[in-house]
Design a protein around this motif. Structure first.
Motif, PDB file in Angstrom:
ATOM      1  N   ILE A 249     -16.081  13.834 -41.842  1.00 11.51           N
ATOM      2  CA  ILE A 249     -15.090  12.911 -41.277  1.00 11.51           C
ATOM      3  C   ILE A 249     -14.007  13.710 -40.563  1.00 11.51           C
ATOM      4  CG2 ILE A 249     -13.352  11.162 -41.775  1.00 11.51           C
ATOM      5  CD1 ILE A 249     -14.966  10.348 -44.217  1.00 11.51           C
ATOM      6  N   VAL A 250     -13.756  13.343 -39.312  1.00 13.94           N
ATOM      7  CA  VAL A 250     -12.669  13.923 -38.527  1.00 13.94           C
ATOM      8  C   VAL A 250     -11.686  12.783 -38.250  1.00 13.94           C
ATOM      9  CG1 VAL A 250     -12.076  15.247 -36.477  1.00 13.94           C
ATOM     10  CG2 VAL A 250     -14.359  15.469 -37.467  1.00 13.94           C
ATOM     11  N   ALA A 251     -10.521  12.821 -38.907  1.00 11.82           N
ATOM     12  CA  ALA A 251      -9.590  11.690 -38.869  1.00 11.82           C
ATOM     13  C   ALA A 251      -8.250  12.090 -38.267  1.00 11.82           C
ATOM     14  CB  ALA A 251      -9.385  11.139 -40.281  1.00 11.82           C
ATOM     15  N   HIS A 252      -7.652  11.151 -37.565  1.00  6.59           N
ATOM     16  CA  HIS A 252      -6.325  11.364 -36.997  1.00  6.59           C
ATOM     17  C   HIS A 252      -5.242  10.975 -37.995  1.00  6.59           C
ATOM     18  CE1 HIS A 252      -2.860  10.945 -34.240  1.00  6.59           C
ATOM     19  NE2 HIS A 252      -3.494  11.876 -33.538  1.00  6.59           N
ATOM     20  N   TYR A 253      -4.060  11.568 -37.811  1.00  5.33           N
ATOM     21  CA  TYR A 253      -2.908  11.270 -38.662  1.00  5.33           C
ATOM     22  C   TYR A 253      -2.512   9.796 -38.646  1.00  5.33           C
ATOM     23  CZ  TYR A 253      -1.787  16.318 -38.872  1.00  5.33           C
ATOM     24  OH  TYR A 253      -1.803  17.682 -39.077  1.00  5.33           O
TER      25      TYR A 253
ATOM     26  N   ILE B 265      -8.206   6.647 -45.624  1.00  2.69           N
ATOM     27  CA  ILE B 265      -9.192   7.362 -44.815  1.00  2.69           C
ATOM     28  C   ILE B 265      -8.805   8.838 -44.722  1.00  2.69           C
ATOM     29  CG2 ILE B 265     -10.150   7.605 -42.491  1.00  2.69           C
ATOM     30  CD1 ILE B 265      -9.956   4.557 -42.239  1.00  2.69           C
ATOM     31  N   GLN B 266      -7.521   9.105 -44.532  1.00  2.00           N
ATOM     32  CA  GLN B 266      -7.065  10.495 -44.497  1.00  2.00           C
ATOM     33  C   GLN B 266      -7.391  11.200 -45.814  1.00  2.00           C
ATOM     34  OE1 GLN B 266      -3.122  11.254 -42.736  1.00  2.00           O
ATOM     35  NE2 GLN B 266      -3.007   9.084 -42.207  1.00  2.00           N
ATOM     36  N   ALA B 267      -7.147  10.514 -46.938  1.00  2.00           N
ATOM     37  CA  ALA B 267      -7.434  11.102 -48.245  1.00  2.00           C
ATOM     38  C   ALA B 267      -8.923  11.397 -48.393  1.00  2.00           C
ATOM     39  CB  ALA B 267      -6.959  10.164 -49.353  1.00  2.00           C
TER      40      ALA B 267
ATOM     41  N   ALA C 181     -12.822   9.198 -37.052  1.00  2.00           N
ATOM     42  CA  ALA C 181     -11.951   8.072 -37.396  1.00  2.00           C
ATOM     43  C   ALA C 181     -10.691   8.191 -36.551  1.00  2.00           C
ATOM     44  CB  ALA C 181     -11.618   8.082 -38.891  1.00  2.00           C
ATOM     45  N   GLY C 182     -10.635   7.369 -35.538  1.00  2.00           N
ATOM     46  CA  GLY C 182      -9.526   7.425 -34.593  1.00  2.00           C
ATOM     47  C   GLY C 182      -9.767   6.387 -33.523  1.00  2.00           C
TER      48      GLY C 182
ATOM     49  N   GLN D 208     -11.638   1.457 -41.015  1.00  2.00           N
ATOM     50  CA  GLN D 208     -11.551   1.030 -42.407  1.00  2.00           C
ATOM     51  C   GLN D 208     -12.697   1.638 -43.205  1.00  2.00           C
ATOM     52  OE1 GLN D 208     -11.602  -3.250 -42.275  1.00  2.00           O
ATOM     53  NE2 GLN D 208      -9.559  -3.392 -41.368  1.00  2.00           N
ATOM     54  N   LEU D 209     -12.523   1.698 -44.529  1.00  2.00           N
ATOM     55  CA  LEU D 209     -13.582   2.260 -45.370  1.00  2.00           C
ATOM     56  C   LEU D 209     -14.885   1.494 -45.205  1.00  2.00           C
ATOM     57  CD1 LEU D 209     -11.653   3.021 -48.686  1.00  2.00           C
ATOM     58  CD2 LEU D 209     -12.338   4.650 -46.901  1.00  2.00           C
TER      59      LEU D 209
END
Length: 344
Positions: A42-46, A52-54, A84-85, A302-303
Motif C-alpha cells: 500500500i502506497v498512501a498519501h497523508y 488507511i495510513q495505519a 491510496a490517494g 476506504q478499507l
C-alpha cells in the motif's frame, strides 16, 4: 450530465455502513492476507483516512507526500502497488513502474487541479509560448506531464524554480495559481501561471486564521502554499505536507493552527505528541463545503474498497505507452533533482 460533484455525491450515497470494532478488525486481517497473496504494498498519501495510513505503515507500505510516494513505488520490490490517494498518483506510479500492476481503491478519485488543467487546452497554451520551460505540479494527468519539461511537487518546487530561474529560463507554471504565485514571489522567476486551484486549500481565509490567532496567541500557523496569498502571509511556516509535519515536530509552540487537509493530523500527532492541532477554518458562512478542510476524493479511499480491489483487480491504472515514455522524462528530472549547493 455527470459532474465531479455528482460523482462524489453518488459515491457517498452507496458508501458502506459504519462498522463495529470486530468488523473492522476482521476487515483489516482480510486485507493483510490479500496483500501477501497478491504480492502487494500500500502506497498512501497523508490525506487519506488515518485507518488507511495505519494499515500502510503496519504492512510495510508507505505513507508520505506525492514525491516520496513516487520514489517508494518505483523502488519497492512488490509486483503490485495499491495506491491510496487520487488518480494522478496512480498514474505516476504506472509511469515509473510500467512492469508493475497498479491498483487503486477507486478510479473515480480525482483532483480538482487535475480536472482544472485539461491536456489539450494546456498543450495549446504551451504552444503559444514556445520559448518557455514548462513546469507542472505533480497534481496533473499523465498527458499533461508528457507535455512538460519538469514535474515538481511542493516539497521541491522552490528549489527547482530557483535553479531554473538562475539559469535564465522563463517558465510556464501549471496548474495551481496559489502555489505558483508563492513560488514567483519567493524566487522572482518569470512565470506565466495557469489559472486553477485546489478545492481544499482555496477555501482557507485569512480572517478565520486571524480569529483563531486571537484566541490562541501563542500558536504557530502552518500553511500549505496551495492556499491563497493572504493566508500564506500569516504563516510561521509555509511548506509541503512533509515539511509541515517536520515543522510541527520541531517548532517550540504547543499549539499549531494548520491550513491543509485535516487528515495530515494522523502523522502530525505522531511527530508532535502532546501538541494541540487546530484546523484552520475554511470560508466561514460563505463556504460551499466542497472540502471543509478534507478532500472529498481522498475520502473515497476506504478499507472496504481496498479489500475489494485486491480481490477483484478491477480498478487498475493503465497509461498509454507513448504518453508514458514522454512523461517519464519530466518525472525523472523531478526524482533525480539535487538541490544545487551554493558556495558560502
Amino acid at each position: 450530465m455527470t459532474t465531479p460533484e455528482s460523482v462524489i455525491r453518488d459515491y457517498w450515497a452507496k458508501s458502506p455502513e459504519p462498522r463495529s470494532d470486530a468488523q473492522k478488525a476482521a476487515l483489516i486481517e482480510e486485507i493483510r492476507a490479500l496483500l501477501k497473496q497478491e504480492d502487494a504494498a500500500i502506497v498512501a498519501h497523508y490525506y487519506t483516512d488515518p485507518e488507511i495510513q495505519a494499515l500502510a505503515d503496519e504492512t510495510g507500505g508507505c505513507v508520505s507526500d506525492s514525491l516520496e510516494m513516487a520514489r517508494f513505488g518505483r523502488d519497492h520490490d512488490a509486483s503490485t502497488l495499491l495506491v491510496a490517494g487520487v488518480r494522478f498518483m496512480g498514474e505516476t506510479a504506472k509511469i515509473l513502474s510500467p512492469e508493475k500492476r497498479i491498483l487503486m481503491p477507486t478510479l473515480e478519485a480525482t483532483c480538482s487541479l487535475d480536472l482544472g488543467c485539461p491536456a489539450e487546452e494546456f498543450s495549446a497554451f504551451c504552444d503559444q509560448h514556445p520559448d518557455r520551460t514548462v513546469v507542472v505540479y505533480a497534481n496533473t494527468s499523465a498527458a499533461v506531464k508528457a507535455r512538460a519539461d519538469w514535474v515538481i511537487t511542493s516539497s521541491i518546487a522552490l528549489d527547482v524554480v530557483r535553479y531554473l530561474h538562475e539559469r535564465g529560463e522563463k517558465l510556464i507554471w501549471a496548474p495551481d495559481k496559489h502555489l505558483g504565485s508563492y513560488i514567483q514571489n519567493e524566487t522572482g522567476a518569470d512565470m506565466i501561471l495557469w489559472d486553477s486551484a485546489c478545492i481544499v486549500h482555496d477555501e482557507f481565509r485569512s480572517k478565520g486564521v486571524e480569529d483563531l490567532k486571537a484566541v490562541h496567541p501563542g500558536a504557530a500557523v502552518l500553511v500549505h502554499p496551495e492556499s491563497p496569498d493572504s493566508v500564506v502571509a500569516l504563516a510561521d511556516v509555509v511548506g509541503s505536507t512533509s515539511q509541515l509535519i517536520a515543522a510541527a515536530r520541531d517548532l517550540p509552540n504547543d499549539t499549531l493552527i494548520v491550513a491543509t487537509d485535516k487528515a495530515i493530523f494522523y502523522k502530525m500527532q505522531q511527530e508532535a505528541p502532546g501538541k494541540l492541532l487546530i484546523e484552520a477554518p475554511t470560508a466561514g458562512n460563505g463556504a460551499t463545503c466542497r472540502s471543509c478542510a478534507h478532500c472529498p476524493w481522498m475520502g473515497m479511499n476506504q478499507l472496504e474498497n481496498i479489500r475489494d480491489v485486491l480481490k477483484n483487480g478491477d480498478q487498475e491504472i493503465l497509461v498509454d505507452e507513448g504518453v508514458r515514455r514522454k512523461a517519464v522524462q519530466s518525472l525523472g528530472r523531478m526524482l533525480n533533482f539535487n538541490k544545487p549547493v551554493t558556495a558560502a
